[in-house]
Write an enzyme that holds these catalytic residues in place. Structure first.
Site, mmCIF file in Angstrom:
data_model
loop_
_atom_site.group_PDB
_atom_site.id
_atom_site.type_symbol
_atom_site.label_atom_id
_atom_site.label_comp_id
_atom_site.label_asym_id
_atom_site.label_seq_id
_atom_site.Cartn_x
_atom_site.Cartn_y
_atom_site.Cartn_z
ATOM 1 N N GLU A 11 0.843 -1.212 0.000
ATOM 2 C CA GLU A 11 0.000 0.000 0.000
ATOM 3 C C GLU A 11 0.874 1.256 0.000
ATOM 4 O O GLU A 11 1.717 1.441 0.886
ATOM 5 C CB GLU A 11 -0.934 -0.024 1.219
ATOM 6 C CG GLU A 11 -2.003 1.052 1.143
ATOM 7 C CD GLU A 11 -3.019 0.956 2.279
ATOM 8 O OE1 GLU A 11 -3.355 -0.155 2.711
ATOM 9 O OE2 GLU A 11 -3.466 2.037 2.728
ATOM 10 N N ASP A 21 3.709 -15.002 11.114
ATOM 11 C CA ASP A 21 2.457 -15.418 10.487
ATOM 12 C C ASP A 21 1.404 -14.321 10.680
ATOM 13 O O ASP A 21 0.791 -14.207 11.732
ATOM 14 C CB ASP A 21 2.022 -16.734 11.165
ATOM 15 C CG ASP A 21 0.741 -17.291 10.611
ATOM 16 O OD1 ASP A 21 0.007 -16.555 9.934
ATOM 17 O OD2 ASP A 21 0.459 -18.469 10.885
ATOM 18 N N HIS A 42 -2.685 10.384 0.565
ATOM 19 C CA HIS A 42 -2.888 9.095 -0.092
ATOM 20 C C HIS A 42 -2.732 9.198 -1.598
ATOM 21 O O HIS A 42 -2.027 8.430 -2.225
ATOM 22 C CB HIS A 42 -4.330 8.633 0.182
ATOM 23 C CG HIS A 42 -4.386 7.373 0.958
ATOM 24 N ND1 HIS A 42 -5.469 6.995 1.674
ATOM 25 C CD2 HIS A 42 -3.490 6.398 1.132
ATOM 26 C CE1 HIS A 42 -5.248 5.856 2.264
ATOM 27 N NE2 HIS A 42 -4.041 5.480 1.959
ATOM 28 N N LYS A 86 -7.913 -1.335 10.962
ATOM 29 C CA LYS A 86 -7.249 -1.702 9.693
ATOM 30 C C LYS A 86 -6.002 -0.833 9.505
ATOM 31 O O LYS A 86 -4.943 -1.314 9.080
ATOM 32 C CB LYS A 86 -8.236 -1.520 8.528
ATOM 33 C CG LYS A 86 -7.742 -2.034 7.191
ATOM 34 C CD LYS A 86 -6.890 -1.053 6.430
ATOM 35 C CE LYS A 86 -6.422 -1.629 5.105
ATOM 36 N NZ LYS A 86 -5.478 -0.757 4.413
HETATM 37 C C1 MEV Z 1 -6.065 2.975 4.945
HETATM 38 O O1 MEV Z 1 -5.265 1.887 4.561
HETATM 39 C C2 MEV Z 1 -6.176 3.064 6.437
HETATM 40 C C3 MEV Z 1 -7.083 4.150 6.987
HETATM 41 O O2 MEV Z 1 -8.393 4.021 6.414
HETATM 42 C C4 MEV Z 1 -7.126 3.988 8.474
HETATM 43 C C5 MEV Z 1 -8.133 4.864 9.177
HETATM 44 O O3 MEV Z 1 -9.151 5.251 8.566
HETATM 45 O O4 MEV Z 1 -7.893 5.152 10.360
HETATM 46 C C6 MEV Z 1 -6.593 5.510 6.573
#
Ligand code: MEV
Length: 440
Positions: A85, A296, A393, A280
Site C-alpha cells: 500500500e 504469520d 494518499h 485496519k
Molecule cells: C487505509 O489503509 C487506512 C485508513 O483508512 C485507516 C483509518 O481510517 O484510520 C486511513
C-alpha cells in the site's frame, strides 16, 4: 470449460507452468514469460522459494521498505516493512520523525502466555472426569518431557493444564486448556506437539482408570491445536507529550487538534464500522513488520481482531486521553511472534530484517510491531482530523497511476509539477495525461 488435472503436484515446475499457461491463457507464451520474469536469477534463492510451498510457479513480490527514526524507549531504530500500500511506509516514517522530538515511543510487554487446547467428548459423570484429571495431571507433564526438555532449558515450557467443562456450549464437550511460555519462538510446533501428546495420554490413561465405566473410558479426542487467540500475550505502546508540543505545520491549534484526535479515537471505541477501519490502519503497520520479520500475519490478524471484540462489541485497539494538559495515545495488542524457528532462519530478507532490528528477542519484536501499529494509527488519525486522508494518499498513489499509464520521464516531471499544487484524483490525472498526449 477448464479441465481437471490428475497428479499435478508430481509434475515438474515447467510442466505445471505449461499446463496452466495452456489451460487458462490465450497468450500462452506471454503468460509463461510473466511467470518466469519473477523467478530469481540466483538458483539457490529460487530453490528456497520453490520449497516453501507446494506447486510454486513463481514469486509474488511486494516491496520491502524501511521507516527510520523510531525512538523507542530512548533508542533509535529503523523498522523494516513489507507492504504494497503506497502510503504506509511514508506515514510510519512521518510519525516516527514527529514523535522522535516529543519523547518517542514507550513500550512494555505485559505478558507472553500462549494457549493450546485438546477438544474432546466425554460421555459420563463430569465429577469423575474432574477427579480423573486431578489424579493424572502430573502424567501430562511427565509424558511430554522429551518435547519440553529443550524449551525448559530456554526458560519456557508448559505453564499449566486445566480441564474445562464446555457442556453448556455443546453436549459432552470438554477441553484440556493448556498455557505455555515459548520464549523466542512463536511456538506453534512446540505447542501442537505437546497437545498431541496430551491427547494420547488422555485417551490411554482413561482406558485404565478404574472408576470409569466402559463408555466413560472411550474418550473421543476431536482435535488438538494451539489457539491464535492470545489475550495474555500483550504488548503496550504509547506516546505522550504536553498538548502545546503537538503543534507543527498541519497542527496550528494543538489543543483543538488533541481534542478532535481524542474524539476520533472515542468514535472508534464505540462504533464498530469505524473501529474496523481504524484498526485496519493499525494493521497496516503491524502486518508489514510481521511479514518482513517472517511471522504469520494471518495468526496475528485473527488474534488481534478477536481481542478487539473481547467485550462483546468490536472496538478500537488504541485509546487516547488528555489529562492535566498531557496528550497520551496508546495501544495494547496481543502478539504471538517468534524470532527463531520458522521462516526466520530460512528467508534471507527475513534474516536481514531481523538484523536491522538488531536481532531482537520475541519480546523486543512485539514492541517494534506494536510501535509500527501505533505510528500508523497516529498518522492516519492526524490526516483524517486535519487535511483529510486523500491528500497524502493520492499523492503517494500518483506513481501507481503513472505506472499504469506507462508515463515517460518527461510526462512524469510535468504531471508531478502540476499535482504538487492541484488535487490528485484518478480522473484528474488521467485527463491530464490524455491532454498531454493529444496531438497538437
Ligand atoms: C487505509 O489503509 C487506512 C485508513 O483508512 C485507516 C483509518 O481510517 O484510520 C486511513
Amino acid at each position: 470449460m477448464n479441465n481437471a488435472v490428475a497428479g499435478f503436484s508430481k509434475l515438474s515446475k515447467d510442466e505445471k507452468i505449461n499446463w496452466i499457461a495452456k489451460e487458462y491463457f490465450s497468450n500462452t507464451e506471454g503468460a509463461i514469460a510473466i511467470i518466469k520474469n519473477y523467478w530469481n536469477t540466483n538458483d539457490k534463492i529460487q530453490k528456497l522459494h520453490d520449497e516453501f510451498i507446494e506447486n510454486t510457479i513463481s514469486n509474488f513480490y511486494i516491496p520491502l521498505g524501511v521507516a527510520p527514526n523510531f525512538l523507542i524507549n530512548g533508542k533509535f531504530s529503523t523498522i523494516p516493512m513489507a507492504i504494497e500500500e503506497s502510503s504506509v511506509v511514508a506515514a510510519a516514517a512521518k510519525s516516527a520523525k514527529f514523535w522522535s522530538t516529543r519523547g518517542g515511543f514507550k513500550t512494555t510487554v505485559i505478558n507472553t502466555e500462549k494457549i493450546g487446547q485438546v477438544h474432546f467428548i466425554f460421555k459420563g459423570d463430569e465429577s469423575k472426569l474432574a477427579l480423573f484429571f486431578a489424579q493424572t495431571k502430573t502424567k501430562f507433564f511427565t509424558q511430554t518431557e522429551s518435547i519440553t526438555k529443550n524449551m525448559q532449558k530456554r526458560g519456557g515450557g508448559i505453564l499449566d493444564i486445566v480441564l474445562h467443562d464446555k457442556t453448556f456450549l455443546l453436549p459432552h464437550y470438554f477441553q484440556l486448556h493448556a498455557t505455555f511460555e515459548t520464549k523466542d519462538s512463536m511456538g506453534a510446533n512446540f505447542i501442537n506437539s505437546c497437545l498431541e501428546q496430551f491427547a494420547k495420554t488422555l485417551k490411554e490413561e482413561a482406558l485404565t482408570y478404574d472408576l470409569f465405566s466402559d463408555e466413560e473410558k472411550g474418550i473421543e479426542v476431536v482435535m488438538s491445536i494451539l489457539s491464535n487467540y492470545v489475550p495474555n500475550c500483550i504488548v503496550r505502546a504509547e506516546v505522550s507529550c504536553p498538548i502545546e508540543a503537538l503543534s507543527e505545520k498541519h497542527i496550528i491549534d494543538p489543543k483543538a487538534f488533541a481534542e478532535r484526535f481524542v474524539r476520533a479515537v472515542q468514535i472508534a471505541e464505540v462504533e464498530p464500522f469505524r473501529a474496523v477501519t481504524h484498526n485496519k490502519g493499525i494493521m497496516n503497520g503491524i502486518d508489514a513488520v510481521v511479514l518482513a520479520t517472517g511471522n504469520d500475519f494471518r495468526a496475528v490478524e485473527a488474534g488481534i481482531h478477536a481481542y478487539a471484540s473481547r467485550n462483546g462489541t468490536y472496538s478500537s485497539l488504541s485509546h487516547a486521553k488528555i489529562e492535566n494538559g498531557i496528550f497520551t495515545f496508546w495501544l495494547e495488542v496481543p502478539l504471538a511472534l517468534g524470532t527463531v524457528g520458522g521462516l526466520t532462519s530460512l528467508h534471507p530478507l527475513v534474516k536481514l530484517s531481523l538484523e536491522m532490528l538488531e536481532n531482537p528477542s520475541a519480546k523486543e519484536l512485539m514492541q517494534f510491531v506494536a510501535v509500527a501499529g501505533l505510528a500508523q494509527n497516529f498518522a492516519a488519525l492526524r490526516s483524517l482530523t486535519t487535511t483529510g486522508i486523500q491528500d497524502g494518499h493520492m499523492k503517494m498513489h500518483l506513481n501507481n497511476i503513472l505506472n499504469q499509464f506507462e508515463a515517460n520521464e518527461e510526462e512524469r516531471v510535468l504531471i508531478k509539477k502540476h499535482f504538487k499544487e492541484n488535487v490528485v484524483s484518478h480522473s484528474a490525472v488521467v485527463d491530464f495525461i490524455e491532454n498531454l498526449r493529444k496531438p497538437i
